[in-house]
Design a protein around this motif. Sequence first.
Motif, PDB file in Angstrom:
ATOM      1  N   CYS A 217     -48.181-103.253  32.232  1.00 11.05           N
ATOM      2  CA  CYS A 217     -47.236-104.226  32.789  1.00 11.05           C
ATOM      3  C   CYS A 217     -47.784-104.889  34.042  1.00 11.05           C
ATOM      4  CB  CYS A 217     -45.913-103.530  33.079  1.00 11.05           C
ATOM      5  SG  CYS A 217     -44.650-104.593  33.786  1.00 11.05           S
ATOM      6  N   THR A 218     -48.353-104.082  34.958  1.00 11.00           N
ATOM      7  CA  THR A 218     -48.830-104.645  36.214  1.00 11.00           C
ATOM      8  C   THR A 218     -50.057-105.528  36.026  1.00 11.00           C
ATOM      9  OG1 THR A 218     -50.068-102.596  36.609  1.00 11.00           O
ATOM     10  CG2 THR A 218     -47.882-102.800  37.623  1.00 11.00           C
ATOM     11  N   ALA A 219     -50.819-105.297  34.951  1.00 11.23           N
ATOM     12  CA  ALA A 219     -51.963-106.171  34.694  1.00 11.23           C
ATOM     13  C   ALA A 219     -51.507-107.604  34.466  1.00 11.23           C
ATOM     14  CB  ALA A 219     -52.752-105.657  33.487  1.00 11.23           C
ATOM     15  N   PHE A 220     -50.398-107.786  33.760  1.00  7.66           N
ATOM     16  CA  PHE A 220     -49.857-109.127  33.539  1.00  7.66           C
ATOM     17  C   PHE A 220     -48.995-109.582  34.713  1.00  7.66           C
ATOM     18  CE2 PHE A 220     -50.870-107.680  29.272  1.00  7.66           C
ATOM     19  CZ  PHE A 220     -51.469-108.803  28.724  1.00  7.66           C
ATOM     20  N   LEU A 221     -48.443-108.617  35.468  1.00  6.53           N
ATOM     21  CA  LEU A 221     -47.664-108.983  36.653  1.00  6.53           C
ATOM     22  C   LEU A 221     -48.542-109.684  37.674  1.00  6.53           C
ATOM     23  CD1 LEU A 221     -44.896-108.681  38.154  1.00  6.53           C
ATOM     24  CD2 LEU A 221     -45.843-106.584  39.150  1.00  6.53           C
ATOM     25  N   MET A 222     -49.780-109.215  37.836  1.00 11.53           N
ATOM     26  CA  MET A 222     -50.702-109.841  38.777  1.00 11.53           C
ATOM     27  C   MET A 222     -51.114-111.237  38.335  1.00 11.53           C
ATOM     28  SD  MET A 222     -51.095-107.676  41.263  1.00 11.53           S
ATOM     29  CE  MET A 222     -49.353-107.361  41.008  1.00 11.53           C
ATOM     30  N   ARG A 223     -50.925-111.544  37.071  1.00 11.90           N
ATOM     31  CA  ARG A 223     -51.269-112.871  36.555  1.00 11.90           C
ATOM     32  C   ARG A 223     -50.079-113.815  36.489  1.00 11.90           C
ATOM     33  NH1 ARG A 223     -54.818-109.264  34.896  1.00 11.90           N
ATOM     34  NH2 ARG A 223     -56.984-109.874  34.502  1.00 11.90           N
ATOM     35  N   GLY A 224     -48.980-113.386  37.092  1.00 14.11           N
ATOM     36  CA  GLY A 224     -47.833-114.266  37.221  1.00 14.11           C
ATOM     37  C   GLY A 224     -47.001-114.442  35.972  1.00 14.11           C
ATOM     38  N   ARG A 225     -47.025-113.482  35.045  1.00 14.74           N
ATOM     39  CA  ARG A 225     -46.211-113.589  33.834  1.00 14.74           C
ATOM     40  C   ARG A 225     -44.771-113.203  34.146  1.00 14.74           C
ATOM     41  NH1 ARG A 225     -50.502-115.473  33.000  1.00 14.74           N
ATOM     42  NH2 ARG A 225     -51.768-115.329  31.112  1.00 14.74           N
ATOM     43  N   PRO A 226     -43.796-114.084  33.899  1.00 15.54           N
ATOM     44  CA  PRO A 226     -42.399-113.753  34.222  1.00 15.54           C
ATOM     45  C   PRO A 226     -41.870-112.550  33.440  1.00 15.54           C
ATOM     46  CG  PRO A 226     -42.676-116.120  33.889  1.00 15.54           C
ATOM     47  CD  PRO A 226     -43.944-115.473  33.436  1.00 15.54           C
ATOM     48  N   TRP A 227     -42.291-112.399  32.171  1.00 16.13           N
ATOM     49  CA  TRP A 227     -41.784-111.279  31.383  1.00 16.13           C
ATOM     50  C   TRP A 227     -42.265-109.937  31.935  1.00 16.13           C
ATOM     51  CZ3 TRP A 227     -45.447-108.092  29.381  1.00 16.13           C
ATOM     52  CH2 TRP A 227     -46.733-108.617  29.189  1.00 16.13           C
ATOM     53  N   ALA A 228     -43.400-109.920  32.663  1.00 15.79           N
ATOM     54  CA  ALA A 228     -43.900-108.673  33.228  1.00 15.79           C
ATOM     55  C   ALA A 228     -42.973-108.169  34.326  1.00 15.79           C
ATOM     56  CB  ALA A 228     -45.315-108.864  33.760  1.00 15.79           C
ATOM     57  N   ARG A 229     -42.361-109.083  35.088  1.00 20.41           N
ATOM     58  CA  ARG A 229     -41.382-108.667  36.097  1.00 20.41           C
ATOM     59  C   ARG A 229     -40.193-107.972  35.444  1.00 20.41           C
ATOM     60  NH1 ARG A 229     -40.912-111.505  41.173  1.00 20.41           N
ATOM     61  NH2 ARG A 229     -42.857-112.535  41.715  1.00 20.41           N
ATOM     62  N   ARG A 230     -39.668-108.591  34.394  1.00 20.36           N
ATOM     63  CA  ARG A 230     -38.509-107.995  33.715  1.00 20.36           C
ATOM     64  C   ARG A 230     -38.878-106.658  33.082  1.00 20.36           C
ATOM     65  NH1 ARG A 230     -38.121-113.556  32.300  1.00 20.36           N
ATOM     66  NH2 ARG A 230     -39.156-113.144  30.301  1.00 20.36           N
ATOM     67  N   LEU A 231     -40.084-106.549  32.542  1.00 16.61           N
ATOM     68  CA  LEU A 231     -40.507-105.287  31.938  1.00 16.61           C
ATOM     69  C   LEU A 231     -40.655-104.191  32.995  1.00 16.61           C
ATOM     70  CD1 LEU A 231     -41.427-103.652  29.513  1.00 16.61           C
ATOM     71  CD2 LEU A 231     -43.748-104.552  29.841  1.00 16.61           C
ATOM     72  N   LEU A 232     -41.170-104.539  34.167  1.00 10.25           N
ATOM     73  CA  LEU A 232     -41.331-103.535  35.221  1.00 10.25           C
ATOM     74  C   LEU A 232     -39.975-103.051  35.723  1.00 10.25           C
ATOM     75  CD1 LEU A 232     -43.337-101.968  36.896  1.00 10.25           C
ATOM     76  CD2 LEU A 232     -43.361-103.835  38.553  1.00 10.25           C
ATOM     77  N   VAL A 233     -39.004-103.943  35.808  1.00  9.75           N
ATOM     78  CA  VAL A 233     -37.651-103.529  36.194  1.00  9.75           C
ATOM     79  C   VAL A 233     -37.077-102.584  35.143  1.00  9.75           C
ATOM     80  CG1 VAL A 233     -35.299-104.340  36.596  1.00  9.75           C
ATOM     81  CG2 VAL A 233     -37.224-105.593  37.578  1.00  9.75           C
ATOM     82  N   THR A 234     -37.300-102.895  33.861  1.00  8.63           N
ATOM     83  CA  THR A 234     -36.823-102.025  32.785  1.00  8.63           C
ATOM     84  C   THR A 234     -37.477-100.654  32.848  1.00  8.63           C
ATOM     85  OG1 THR A 234     -36.498-103.980  31.387  1.00  8.63           O
ATOM     86  CG2 THR A 234     -36.557-101.836  30.300  1.00  8.63           C
ATOM     87  N   ILE A 235     -38.783-100.610  33.122  1.00  7.11           N
ATOM     88  CA  ILE A 235     -39.480 -99.331  33.238  1.00  7.11           C
ATOM     89  C   ILE A 235     -38.916 -98.526  34.404  1.00  7.11           C
ATOM     90  CG2 ILE A 235     -41.705 -98.264  33.742  1.00  7.11           C
ATOM     91  CD1 ILE A 235     -43.034-100.587  32.273  1.00  7.11           C
ATOM     92  N   ALA A 236     -38.690 -99.197  35.542  1.00  5.56           N
ATOM     93  CA  ALA A 236     -38.171 -98.495  36.720  1.00  5.56           C
ATOM     94  C   ALA A 236     -36.796 -97.879  36.441  1.00  5.56           C
ATOM     95  CB  ALA A 236     -38.093 -99.460  37.901  1.00  5.56           C
ATOM     96  N   LEU A 237     -35.906 -98.664  35.842  1.00  2.00           N
ATOM     97  CA  LEU A 237     -34.574 -98.134  35.539  1.00  2.00           C
ATOM     98  C   LEU A 237     -34.641 -97.049  34.468  1.00  2.00           C
ATOM     99  CD1 LEU A 237     -32.503-101.448  35.570  1.00  2.00           C
ATOM    100  CD2 LEU A 237     -32.808 -99.788  37.409  1.00  2.00           C
ATOM    101  N   GLY A 238     -35.542 -97.203  33.506  1.00  2.00           N
ATOM    102  CA  GLY A 238     -35.703 -96.182  32.474  1.00  2.00           C
ATOM    103  C   GLY A 238     -36.220 -94.869  33.033  1.00  2.00           C
TER     104      GLY A 238
END
Length: 296
Positions: A217-238
């Motif tokens: 997830c963070t590999a794409f987060l560093m590249r500015g992908r909006p879906w990576a932000r939502r996925l990281l939030v989902t992982i954190a809550l999970g």
Amino acid sequence: MRTAAVTPQVRRPSAVRALTVLLASTAAATVVVELLNWWYAPEQEFGLAVRTGWAMLRSLGFLLLIGQVDRGRAGAKPFGLILAVTTVFAVGRLVVPRQGVPPLPGLIGFAALTALCVAVVVLLYRSDAVARHLVRHRRGLVVEGGTITWREVAPKRPQVTGWLLTARVAAFTYSPLTLVPALVAGGAVLDGRLAAVPVVLLWFGTGIMVSYLVLFCTAFLMRGRPWARRLLVTIALGVLAVNLPLCWWLLGLDGLVRDGAPLLAAVLLTLYALHRATPTPPPTVASTPPPTREPR
């Protein structure tokens, strides 16, 4: 093909040297405080040994941070922030015993370690000299014009903010903060709760799987992908949804406080960093006006 000459080392600012000494002192204080907690603990059980070993490993983290500061790496700031925050929680959960009043040497050591961690964060984020020093990227071999040079290599990804780096570093702590209570629960299972063995194994496997999910997830987060932000939030809550109930069930209220609080702090820091990190807008191509026909 020739090799470029090595550039001479530049003397570091006094604030950077002070930060290096402070980090070394924090690493030593972490070991001393954990040994004090272990010495004064009324019951030196398996769970306390696992938590103490994990807390003492943070001294190695401070030593790694010294190397990052010496090299002037930009990632030293978020690394130092999450290391200081989780160290305070990891050590604080061992100072208070299950019953009775904490020993005075342990309280004094914890207060000193907390002051050192606060000083580290203040120097990292409030010192202008440190901010001007921590701007470099990793070094590597570069072949250019028939010359091999060992110099700084700029990343190919778009430039990211410090808060985004903080969210990335905080998310990398999810896996160890999941594996530590799973190991402690494994010791409790060996004491007679064999029916919970599948749950503990699944818990341990979840901690390993989280590390790969965060890495992806963070590999794409560093590249500015909006879906990576939502996925990281989902992982954190999970991660919270899995760990907090299991800590309560297998480790009781004591385990929920000792192992759930550091994880909750890491998740809250991740969410706050994602909130503060403004996404970089994509570059827009300037439109050229259509050519106008001149009157004859």
